[in-house]
Design a protein around this motif. Sequence first.
Motif, PDB file in Angstrom:
ATOM      1  N   PRO A 211       0.756  -0.914   0.111  1.00  0.00           N
ATOM      2  CA  PRO A 211      -0.071  -0.092  -0.017  1.00  0.00           C
ATOM      3  C   PRO A 211       0.948   1.415   0.348  1.00  0.00           C
ATOM      4  CG  PRO A 211      -0.700  -1.501   2.072  1.00  0.00           C
ATOM      5  CD  PRO A 211       0.665  -1.714   1.138  1.00  0.00           C
ATOM      6  N   GLY A 212       0.008   1.979  -0.576  1.00  0.00           N
ATOM      7  CA  GLY A 212       0.630   3.866  -0.197  1.00  0.00           C
ATOM      8  C   GLY A 212       0.760   4.722  -1.420  1.00  0.00           C
ATOM      9  N   CYS A 213       0.876   6.343  -0.692  1.00  0.00           N
ATOM     10  CA  CYS A 213       0.335   6.557  -2.866  1.00  0.00           C
ATOM     11  C   CYS A 213       1.319   7.871  -2.908  1.00  0.00           C
ATOM     12  CB  CYS A 213      -1.202   7.198  -2.247  1.00  0.00           C
ATOM     13  SG  CYS A 213      -1.732   7.912  -3.743  1.00  0.00           S
ATOM     14  N   PRO A 214       1.951   7.291  -3.166  1.00  0.00           N
ATOM     15  CA  PRO A 214       2.857   6.447  -3.824  1.00  0.00           C
ATOM     16  C   PRO A 214       3.432   5.247  -2.064  1.00  0.00           C
ATOM     17  CG  PRO A 214       4.390   7.926  -4.762  1.00  0.00           C
ATOM     18  CD  PRO A 214       3.300   9.082  -3.270  1.00  0.00           C
ATOM     19  N   PRO A 215       3.892   4.435  -1.899  1.00  0.00           N
ATOM     20  CA  PRO A 215       4.466   3.911  -1.212  1.00  0.00           C
ATOM     21  C   PRO A 215       6.119   4.132  -1.365  1.00  0.00           C
ATOM     22  CG  PRO A 215       3.879   1.626  -2.369  1.00  0.00           C
ATOM     23  CD  PRO A 215       3.460   3.489  -3.381  1.00  0.00           C
ATOM     24  N   HIS A 216       6.487   4.539   0.419  1.00  0.00           N
ATOM     25  CA  HIS A 216       7.852   4.871   0.412  1.00  0.00           C
ATOM     26  C   HIS A 216       8.789   3.554   0.130  1.00  0.00           C
ATOM     27  CE1 HIS A 216      11.729   6.490   2.228  1.00  0.00           C
ATOM     28  NE2 HIS A 216      11.190   7.294   2.594  1.00  0.00           N
ATOM     29  N   PRO A 217       9.701   4.380  -1.314  1.00  0.00           N
ATOM     30  CA  PRO A 217      10.854   2.374  -1.551  1.00  0.00           C
ATOM     31  C   PRO A 217      11.590   2.087  -0.110  1.00  0.00           C
ATOM     32  CG  PRO A 217      11.794   5.224  -1.957  1.00  0.00           C
ATOM     33  CD  PRO A 217      10.626   5.367  -1.118  1.00  0.00           C
ATOM     34  N   LEU A 218      11.430   2.283   1.485  1.00  0.00           N
ATOM     35  CA  LEU A 218      11.803   0.806   2.133  1.00  0.00           C
ATOM     36  C   LEU A 218      10.804   0.524   2.639  1.00  0.00           C
ATOM     37  CD1 LEU A 218      13.869   3.196   4.828  1.00  0.00           C
ATOM     38  CD2 LEU A 218      14.643   1.569   2.638  1.00  0.00           C
ATOM     39  N   THR A 219       9.364   1.101   2.546  1.00  0.00           N
ATOM     40  CA  THR A 219       8.208   0.433   2.195  1.00  0.00           C
ATOM     41  C   THR A 219       7.992  -0.327   1.470  1.00  0.00           C
ATOM     42  OG1 THR A 219       7.201   2.301   2.569  1.00  0.00           O
ATOM     43  CG2 THR A 219       5.691   0.135   2.629  1.00  0.00           C
ATOM     44  N   ILE A 220       8.261  -0.354   0.291  1.00  0.00           N
ATOM     45  CA  ILE A 220       8.287  -1.292  -1.001  1.00  0.00           C
ATOM     46  C   ILE A 220       9.507  -2.748  -1.035  1.00  0.00           C
ATOM     47  CG2 ILE A 220       8.654  -1.706  -3.626  1.00  0.00           C
ATOM     48  CD1 ILE A 220       7.587   1.021  -4.488  1.00  0.00           C
ATOM     49  N   LEU A 221      10.971  -1.851  -0.744  1.00  0.00           N
ATOM     50  CA  LEU A 221      11.528  -2.909   0.088  1.00  0.00           C
ATOM     51  C   LEU A 221      12.046  -3.932   0.962  1.00  0.00           C
ATOM     52  CD1 LEU A 221      14.784  -3.842  -1.376  1.00  0.00           C
ATOM     53  CD2 LEU A 221      15.853  -1.739   0.017  1.00  0.00           C
ATOM     54  N   ASP A 222      10.965  -3.379   1.721  1.00  0.00           N
ATOM     55  CA  ASP A 222      10.804  -4.271   2.655  1.00  0.00           C
ATOM     56  C   ASP A 222       9.535  -5.603   2.838  1.00  0.00           C
ATOM     57  OD1 ASP A 222      10.645  -4.404   6.308  1.00  0.00           O
ATOM     58  OD2 ASP A 222       7.825  -3.973   5.375  1.00  0.00           O
ATOM     59  N   GLY A 223       8.657  -4.962   2.143  1.00  0.00           N
ATOM     60  CA  GLY A 223       7.504  -5.958   1.687  1.00  0.00           C
ATOM     61  C   GLY A 223       8.009  -6.736   0.350  1.00  0.00           C
ATOM     62  N   LEU A 224       8.980  -6.668   0.047  1.00  0.00           N
ATOM     63  CA  LEU A 224       9.844  -7.510  -0.905  1.00  0.00           C
ATOM     64  C   LEU A 224      11.076  -8.551  -0.104  1.00  0.00           C
ATOM     65  CD1 LEU A 224      10.823  -4.971  -3.838  1.00  0.00           C
ATOM     66  CD2 LEU A 224       8.893  -6.835  -4.395  1.00  0.00           C
ATOM     67  N   LEU A 225      11.920  -7.870   0.396  1.00  0.00           N
ATOM     68  CA  LEU A 225      12.753  -9.095   1.635  1.00  0.00           C
ATOM     69  C   LEU A 225      11.646  -9.273   2.540  1.00  0.00           C
ATOM     70  CD1 LEU A 225      15.906  -5.988   2.172  1.00  0.00           C
ATOM     71  CD2 LEU A 225      15.307  -7.886   0.404  1.00  0.00           C
ATOM     72  N   ARG A 226      10.934  -9.788   2.924  1.00  0.00           N
ATOM     73  CA  ARG A 226      10.105 -10.536   2.958  1.00  0.00           C
ATOM     74  C   ARG A 226       9.507 -11.488   2.431  1.00  0.00           C
ATOM     75  NH1 ARG A 226       8.641  -8.864   8.925  1.00  0.00           N
ATOM     76  NH2 ARG A 226       9.910  -6.631   9.317  1.00  0.00           N
ATOM     77  N   LEU A 227       8.710 -11.128   1.402  1.00  0.00           N
ATOM     78  CA  LEU A 227       8.414 -11.984   0.621  1.00  0.00           C
ATOM     79  C   LEU A 227       9.275 -12.794   0.431  1.00  0.00           C
ATOM     80  CD1 LEU A 227       5.988 -13.015  -1.789  1.00  0.00           C
ATOM     81  CD2 LEU A 227       7.166 -11.569  -3.243  1.00  0.00           C
ATOM     82  N   LEU A 228      10.758 -12.440  -0.009  1.00  0.00           N
ATOM     83  CA  LEU A 228      11.535 -13.024  -0.576  1.00  0.00           C
ATOM     84  C   LEU A 228      11.998 -13.806   1.183  1.00  0.00           C
ATOM     85  CD1 LEU A 228      13.635 -11.118  -2.347  1.00  0.00           C
ATOM     86  CD2 LEU A 228      12.373 -12.893  -3.023  1.00  0.00           C
ATOM     87  N   GLY A 229      11.473 -14.079   1.834  1.00  0.00           N
ATOM     88  CA  GLY A 229      12.472 -13.777   3.532  1.00  0.00           C
ATOM     89  C   GLY A 229      13.865 -13.390   3.811  1.00  0.00           C
ATOM     90  N   ARG A 230      14.599 -12.482   3.268  1.00  0.00           N
ATOM     91  CA  ARG A 230      14.954 -11.402   3.947  1.00  0.00           C
ATOM     92  C   ARG A 230      14.939 -11.040   5.180  1.00  0.00           C
ATOM     93  NH1 ARG A 230      18.053 -11.845  -1.006  1.00  0.00           N
ATOM     94  NH2 ARG A 230      19.767 -10.732  -0.132  1.00  0.00           N
ATOM     95  N   ILE A 231      13.677 -11.114   4.955  1.00  0.00           N
ATOM     96  CA  ILE A 231      13.765  -9.950   6.506  1.00  0.00           C
ATOM     97  C   ILE A 231      12.713 -11.292   7.245  1.00  0.00           C
ATOM     98  CG2 ILE A 231      12.895  -8.176   7.909  1.00  0.00           C
ATOM     99  CD1 ILE A 231      13.293  -6.720   6.080  1.00  0.00           C
ATOM    100  N   GLU A 232      13.088 -11.701   8.663  1.00  0.00           N
ATOM    101  CA  GLU A 232      12.443 -12.273   9.266  1.00  0.00           C
ATOM    102  C   GLU A 232      12.168 -12.173  11.012  1.00  0.00           C
ATOM    103  OE1 GLU A 232      11.870 -16.886   8.044  1.00  0.00           O
ATOM    104  OE2 GLU A 232      13.919 -16.113   7.291  1.00  0.00           O
ATOM    105  N   ASP A 233      10.422 -11.085  11.208  1.00  0.00           N
ATOM    106  CA  ASP A 233       9.773 -10.910  12.377  1.00  0.00           C
ATOM    107  C   ASP A 233       8.740 -10.979  12.882  1.00  0.00           C
ATOM    108  OD1 ASP A 233      11.205  -7.338  11.991  1.00  0.00           O
ATOM    109  OD2 ASP A 233       9.398  -8.945  11.512  1.00  0.00           O
ATOM    110  N   GLY A 234       8.552 -11.254  13.968  1.00  0.00           N
ATOM    111  CA  GLY A 234       6.775 -11.603  13.949  1.00  0.00           C
ATOM    112  C   GLY A 234       6.379 -10.408  13.884  1.00  0.00           C
ATOM    113  N   THR A 235       4.795 -10.158  14.553  1.00  0.00           N
ATOM    114  CA  THR A 235       3.508  -9.249  13.774  1.00  0.00           C
ATOM    115  C   THR A 235       4.734  -7.425  14.160  1.00  0.00           C
ATOM    116  OG1 THR A 235       2.807  -8.876  15.685  1.00  0.00           O
ATOM    117  CG2 THR A 235       2.182 -10.987  14.107  1.00  0.00           C
ATOM    118  N   ARG A 236       4.072  -6.618  13.101  1.00  0.00           N
ATOM    119  CA  ARG A 236       4.473  -5.625  13.726  1.00  0.00           C
ATOM    120  C   ARG A 236       2.676  -4.881  14.348  1.00  0.00           C
ATOM    121  NH1 ARG A 236       4.685  -4.363   7.423  1.00  0.00           N
ATOM    122  NH2 ARG A 236       3.004  -6.059   7.625  1.00  0.00           N
ATOM    123  N   GLY A 237       3.492  -4.144  15.509  1.00  0.00           N
ATOM    124  CA  GLY A 237       2.503  -3.772  16.327  1.00  0.00           C
ATOM    125  C   GLY A 237       1.129  -2.199  16.245  1.00  0.00           C
ATOM    126  N   PRO A 238       0.852  -1.882  16.184  1.00  0.00           N
ATOM    127  CA  PRO A 238       0.348  -0.861  16.385  1.00  0.00           C
ATOM    128  C   PRO A 238       0.759   0.779  16.425  1.00  0.00           C
ATOM    129  CG  PRO A 238      -1.063  -1.110  18.043  1.00  0.00           C
ATOM    130  CD  PRO A 238       0.088  -2.969  17.932  1.00  0.00           C
TER     131      PRO A 238
END
Lengths: 240, 502
Positions: A211-238
């Motif tokens: 999500p985002g309008c537009p998403p920050h580059p780090l938002t995109i990078l975070d999503g990609l790296l989590r999809l690839l299993g390159r960042i792994e940690d738990g849930t993200r609280g509020p």
Amino acid sequence: MLRRLWERLRHGADTLPYPGGTPGFPERFRGRPVLDPAGAGGPALDLGACLFSPDEATACPEGALRFTTEHRLASRTREGLVTATGELPSPAALQGRARRLFGRSLRLRSVVAGSCGGCEAELVALGNVVFDMARFGVQFVASPRHADGIVVTGTVNPNMRAALEKTYEAVPDPRLVIAVGACAIGGGPFRAGPEAGTGVPAGIPVDLYIPGCPPHPLTILDGLLRLLGRIEDGTRGPRG
Amino acid sequence: MRVGLGLRNRRAVPWPAVPCLAVQEFRRAVIDATGAGGRVVSLFGLPDGPRETRLVAILADDARGELDALSARVSLGYPALTPECPQTHLFEREIAEQCGVVPEGHPWLKPVRRHPPDHLPPGVAPRPFDREAYPFFRIAGDELHEVGVGPVHAGVIEPGHFRFQAHGEEVLFLEIVLGYQHRGVERLLESEPAARGVLIAESIAGDSVIGHVEAWCGALEALARVRKSPRAQAVRGCALELERLASHLGDVGAIAGDIAYAPAAATLGRLRGECLNLLMLLSGNRFGRGLVRPGGVAFDVPDDMAAASVARLERVRAEFDRAADDFFANDSVQGRLDGVGVLTASGCADLGLVGPTARACAVPRDVRTDHPWGVYRYAHIPTATAQAGDASARAVVRQLEIIRSLEFLIEQLPALPRGAPRAALPDRLAPDELTVALVEGWRGEIAHVVVTDATGGIRRWKVTDPSFHNWSALAAAMPGGAISDFPLCNKSFNLSYAGHDL
């Protein structure tokens, strides 16, 4: 020539220490919105429909919705973007064969389909020396035949729908689909219009929503790296 | 001699006072004005009763800082202006597509964005419409070949289709087909409430958020008679210059990247990011979304934020100067840019080009100087020009504008005048009025022309992005050049697909 080399040495490295470092977003940065008081039974927030605009906060009763500086927003499912509590599960990493194939090397084809150009500007920025996405093995390529997946931006309007479908068909299996930005997820600010679409159509299954309008580059990078299993940690609280 | 109703940037005038001429008189007035050095800011249609369309022309006399509004009522067709006034060529194609009115005798009457008419007058049945039909121009010959590129491109690039007629490396003709980014922006601005309209305005062209929302707000403020505080005007000016700074730095860096000059591409790409980060510091978003709102700005700039921004801009200036000295003084850089994609000053006048593209052919057009608004009425930014009209000149104009935007920001930010950041906007707009809001965006003139109806609702919201004028320049600059120069030539213009396609 020597002057240029000296200049280069003097300057040092520019790439952000990410993941790992603290990105340091300014106080006003509008990342993940939260509802106050957050809790079950109240209204739900849909990050896929959110435009991350200050007007969305002022349109709500005083203090009911506010934006945090949390930049991590991606989800593996559309429903995962809808939250009543403000909690957002971390997107699950690819498993098995897909992980082995794409985990350390992912080639993507960009399809821009009825957008304003903002998400694309941030995708391009991921290639600069600050974000340097290529260090994770993620690259944009010039042909769908060379690609492991597509990144879709824009509302998927009638004028681009056929081109998107053809590009998707041209990518060999197994393939990933990544929807970047409010338009690709649900039509964004244009969703009321007959000449705009409402995002990636049902026939093209999406593996990652950012999500985002537009998403920050780090938002995109975070999503990609989590999809690839390159960042792994738990849930993200509020509170991030 | 003026025939229309004179007005200025962001002044509203009564719509009934805009002269409605016979179509021959209207044609003559536009052709004479442009023949005498005038410029077509906008030319569009709006439904005006059963089976009738009102054509409206907004002309600019840049030397006098004046605009001229005139109109004519037409039915199914009218004699096209384009054969005598080439500046109107794309506007007339747009009128045909949006309103179903045929400019008879138009030499190149093809679709602009490929959509069914969306401003058809009542009582007119739409013609059958085929989204895929597009009559390409083709040069026949045994030794000629055709190259098609797009709409999906090899990098992260907006969609468009380029078709070259080439003889070996030499481009004989380039046809540019756009419309792939069409989202129906004008109809949405006319039908959605203002609270959503501002978000659409910010998404007309995602790299010109401030420019378009500034024009959108300017039009509303003129129709609502709202005065902004000097502080709000100064903050808006700073945001617009930050947007220009970021974009120009990115453009010079991208030109460096295209000619494989990696050090400058890396440094300038990073400096662009630093300017976007300053916009994020101010507004919470890297492109300045959420900052400019009707009546002023949604976020104030506290003194400590202004001081921190100036310190960061000083560093950007020092680094830019070093990178630019290295880049522009390099012989092989000059050798690669000189003579690529040449436009002449007379070609620029014929096509009605705007922004750095026009200024790089020694045509000193700049809304900030010619039709100043807001802070630009008090803080003058000198207009930067270059002579050669080629890729090199377009890079040099950007370099000069980077320097001047930095000077402006470093001077304005520590000395922001007092005042409330935002004034309240009344619920209602003035009924039956017309206004023109012009902004010098980083690509050139952004024009929003708005006509209200008898109840103060929006009757027509016409948007003209600088790219609408300037895509013709790229098509004009390519013939005679090498097809392998196209990426560089294209980059030297860096036009917006979204801004054109709306």
